[in-house]
Design a protein around this motif. Sequence first.
Motif, PDB file in Angstrom:
ATOM      1  N   GLY A  30      52.405  35.513  23.018  1.00 37.50           N
ATOM      2  CA  GLY A  30      51.676  35.022  24.179  1.00 37.50           C
ATOM      3  C   GLY A  30      52.050  35.729  25.454  1.00 37.50           C
ATOM      4  O   GLY A  30      52.284  36.936  25.498  1.00 37.50           O
ATOM      5  N   ARG A  31      52.137  34.943  26.500  1.00 31.73           N
ATOM      6  CA  ARG A  31      52.375  35.438  27.842  1.00 31.73           C
ATOM      7  C   ARG A  31      53.746  36.115  27.948  1.00 31.73           C
ATOM      8  O   ARG A  31      54.702  35.691  27.314  1.00 31.73           O
ATOM      9  CB  ARG A  31      52.313  34.237  28.785  1.00 31.73           C
ATOM     10  CG  ARG A  31      52.168  34.572  30.218  1.00 31.73           C
ATOM     11  CD  ARG A  31      51.833  33.321  30.976  1.00 31.73           C
ATOM     12  NE  ARG A  31      52.934  33.006  31.867  1.00 31.73           N
ATOM     13  CZ  ARG A  31      53.112  31.850  32.450  1.00 31.73           C
ATOM     14  NH1 ARG A  31      52.300  30.861  32.215  1.00 31.73           N
ATOM     15  NH2 ARG A  31      54.105  31.659  33.270  1.00 31.73           N
ATOM     16  N   PHE A  32      53.822  37.144  28.765  1.00 29.46           N
ATOM     17  CA  PHE A  32      55.096  37.813  29.009  1.00 29.46           C
ATOM     18  C   PHE A  32      55.146  38.294  30.449  1.00 29.46           C
ATOM     19  O   PHE A  32      54.136  38.337  31.144  1.00 29.46           O
ATOM     20  CB  PHE A  32      55.326  38.976  28.028  1.00 29.46           C
ATOM     21  CG  PHE A  32      54.261  40.040  28.036  1.00 29.46           C
ATOM     22  CD1 PHE A  32      54.310  41.089  28.931  1.00 29.46           C
ATOM     23  CD2 PHE A  32      53.211  39.986  27.137  1.00 29.46           C
ATOM     24  CE1 PHE A  32      53.336  42.064  28.936  1.00 29.46           C
ATOM     25  CE2 PHE A  32      52.233  40.963  27.124  1.00 29.46           C
ATOM     26  CZ  PHE A  32      52.295  41.998  28.022  1.00 29.46           C
ATOM     27  N   ILE A  33      56.342  38.648  30.892  1.00 26.46           N
ATOM     28  CA  ILE A  33      56.546  39.082  32.270  1.00 26.46           C
ATOM     29  C   ILE A  33      56.267  40.579  32.416  1.00 26.46           C
ATOM     30  O   ILE A  33      55.571  41.011  33.330  1.00 26.46           O
ATOM     31  CB  ILE A  33      57.979  38.751  32.731  1.00 26.46           C
ATOM     32  CG1 ILE A  33      58.205  37.243  32.648  1.00 26.46           C
ATOM     33  CG2 ILE A  33      58.241  39.276  34.129  1.00 26.46           C
ATOM     34  CD1 ILE A  33      59.641  36.816  32.817  1.00 26.46           C
ATOM     35  N   GLU A  34      56.845  41.373  31.497  1.00 20.63           N
ATOM     36  CA  GLU A  34      56.684  42.827  31.568  1.00 20.63           C
ATOM     37  C   GLU A  34      56.841  43.425  30.178  1.00 20.63           C
ATOM     38  O   GLU A  34      57.675  42.985  29.399  1.00 20.63           O
ATOM     39  CB  GLU A  34      57.743  43.424  32.499  1.00 20.63           C
ATOM     40  CG  GLU A  34      57.683  44.916  32.635  1.00 20.63           C
ATOM     41  CD  GLU A  34      58.759  45.483  33.548  1.00 20.63           C
ATOM     42  OE1 GLU A  34      58.804  46.709  33.686  1.00 20.63           O
ATOM     43  OE2 GLU A  34      59.546  44.703  34.104  1.00 20.63           O
ATOM     44  N   GLN A  35      56.049  44.445  29.889  1.00 18.11           N
ATOM     45  CA  GLN A  35      56.208  45.191  28.643  1.00 18.11           C
ATOM     46  C   GLN A  35      57.084  46.398  28.949  1.00 18.11           C
ATOM     47  O   GLN A  35      56.767  47.194  29.837  1.00 18.11           O
ATOM     48  CB  GLN A  35      54.858  45.646  28.102  1.00 18.11           C
ATOM     49  CG  GLN A  35      54.986  46.420  26.815  1.00 18.11           C
ATOM     50  CD  GLN A  35      53.643  46.812  26.226  1.00 18.11           C
ATOM     51  OE1 GLN A  35      52.638  46.164  26.480  1.00 18.11           O
ATOM     52  NE2 GLN A  35      53.641  47.869  25.451  1.00 18.11           N
ATOM     53  N   VAL A  36      58.191  46.540  28.217  1.00 18.05           N
ATOM     54  CA  VAL A  36      59.134  47.619  28.503  1.00 18.05           C
ATOM     55  C   VAL A  36      59.183  48.670  27.402  1.00 18.05           C
ATOM     56  O   VAL A  36      59.987  49.602  27.488  1.00 18.05           O
ATOM     57  CB  VAL A  36      60.560  47.068  28.776  1.00 18.05           C
ATOM     58  CG1 VAL A  36      60.583  46.254  30.046  1.00 18.05           C
ATOM     59  CG2 VAL A  36      61.065  46.257  27.604  1.00 18.05           C
ATOM     60  N   GLY A  37      58.337  48.531  26.386  1.00 17.71           N
ATOM     61  CA  GLY A  37      58.321  49.558  25.358  1.00 17.71           C
ATOM     62  C   GLY A  37      57.566  49.132  24.122  1.00 17.71           C
ATOM     63  O   GLY A  37      56.968  48.052  24.068  1.00 17.71           O
ATOM     64  N   THR A  38      57.603  50.010  23.108  1.00 18.33           N
ATOM     65  CA  THR A  38      56.952  49.732  21.827  1.00 18.33           C
ATOM     66  C   THR A  38      57.875  50.146  20.695  1.00 18.33           C
ATOM     67  O   THR A  38      58.799  50.954  20.880  1.00 18.33           O
ATOM     68  CB  THR A  38      55.624  50.502  21.694  1.00 18.33           C
ATOM     69  OG1 THR A  38      55.881  51.899  21.808  1.00 18.33           O
ATOM     70  CG2 THR A  38      54.614  50.067  22.733  1.00 18.33           C
ATOM     71  N   TYR A  39      57.587  49.601  19.502  1.00 19.58           N
ATOM     72  CA  TYR A  39      58.354  49.913  18.304  1.00 19.58           C
ATOM     73  C   TYR A  39      57.405  49.916  17.120  1.00 19.58           C
ATOM     74  O   TYR A  39      56.711  48.942  16.876  1.00 19.58           O
ATOM     75  CB  TYR A  39      59.458  48.874  18.111  1.00 19.58           C
ATOM     76  CG  TYR A  39      60.166  48.947  16.775  1.00 19.58           C
ATOM     77  CD1 TYR A  39      60.825  50.095  16.369  1.00 19.58           C
ATOM     78  CD2 TYR A  39      60.174  47.850  15.921  1.00 19.58           C
ATOM     79  CE1 TYR A  39      61.468  50.151  15.155  1.00 19.58           C
ATOM     80  CE2 TYR A  39      60.823  47.896  14.711  1.00 19.58           C
ATOM     81  CZ  TYR A  39      61.465  49.053  14.327  1.00 19.58           C
ATOM     82  OH  TYR A  39      62.101  49.111  13.114  1.00 19.58           O
ATOM     83  N   ASP A  40      57.362  51.036  16.405  1.00 20.69           N
ATOM     84  CA  ASP A  40      56.509  51.162  15.227  1.00 20.69           C
ATOM     85  C   ASP A  40      57.404  51.416  14.020  1.00 20.69           C
ATOM     86  O   ASP A  40      57.869  52.541  13.807  1.00 20.69           O
ATOM     87  CB  ASP A  40      55.516  52.306  15.408  1.00 20.69           C
ATOM     88  CG  ASP A  40      54.482  52.366  14.306  1.00 20.69           C
ATOM     89  OD1 ASP A  40      54.583  51.578  13.345  1.00 20.69           O
ATOM     90  OD2 ASP A  40      53.569  53.198  14.401  1.00 20.69           O
TER      91      ASP A  40
END
Length: 85
Positions: A30-40
């Motif tokens: 759901g809701r979040f403050i900030e996206q700081v990266g990704t992981y695949d």
Amino acid sequence: MVTIRLSRAGTNKRPFYRVVVADQRFPRDGRFIEQVGTYDPRKSAHGINLKLDRVQHWVSQGACPSDTVRDICAIAKSAAPKADG
């Protein structure tokens, strides 16, 4: 409490995760403050893409990373190019 954790995206049998800063009370995806990266996890080199400076900023502000995010950060730090100086 603010946490740094994974938020699942992608389809069935094809996971893809976003590393997000979120309040502990918010739902996983759901809701979040900030996206700081990704992981695949499906990529051979574990497609880790993190903004390590933003992760460090949130940790200094009191955010608590999950165990998995802590491990991902350690891998990203060891793979980061070292600056000569």
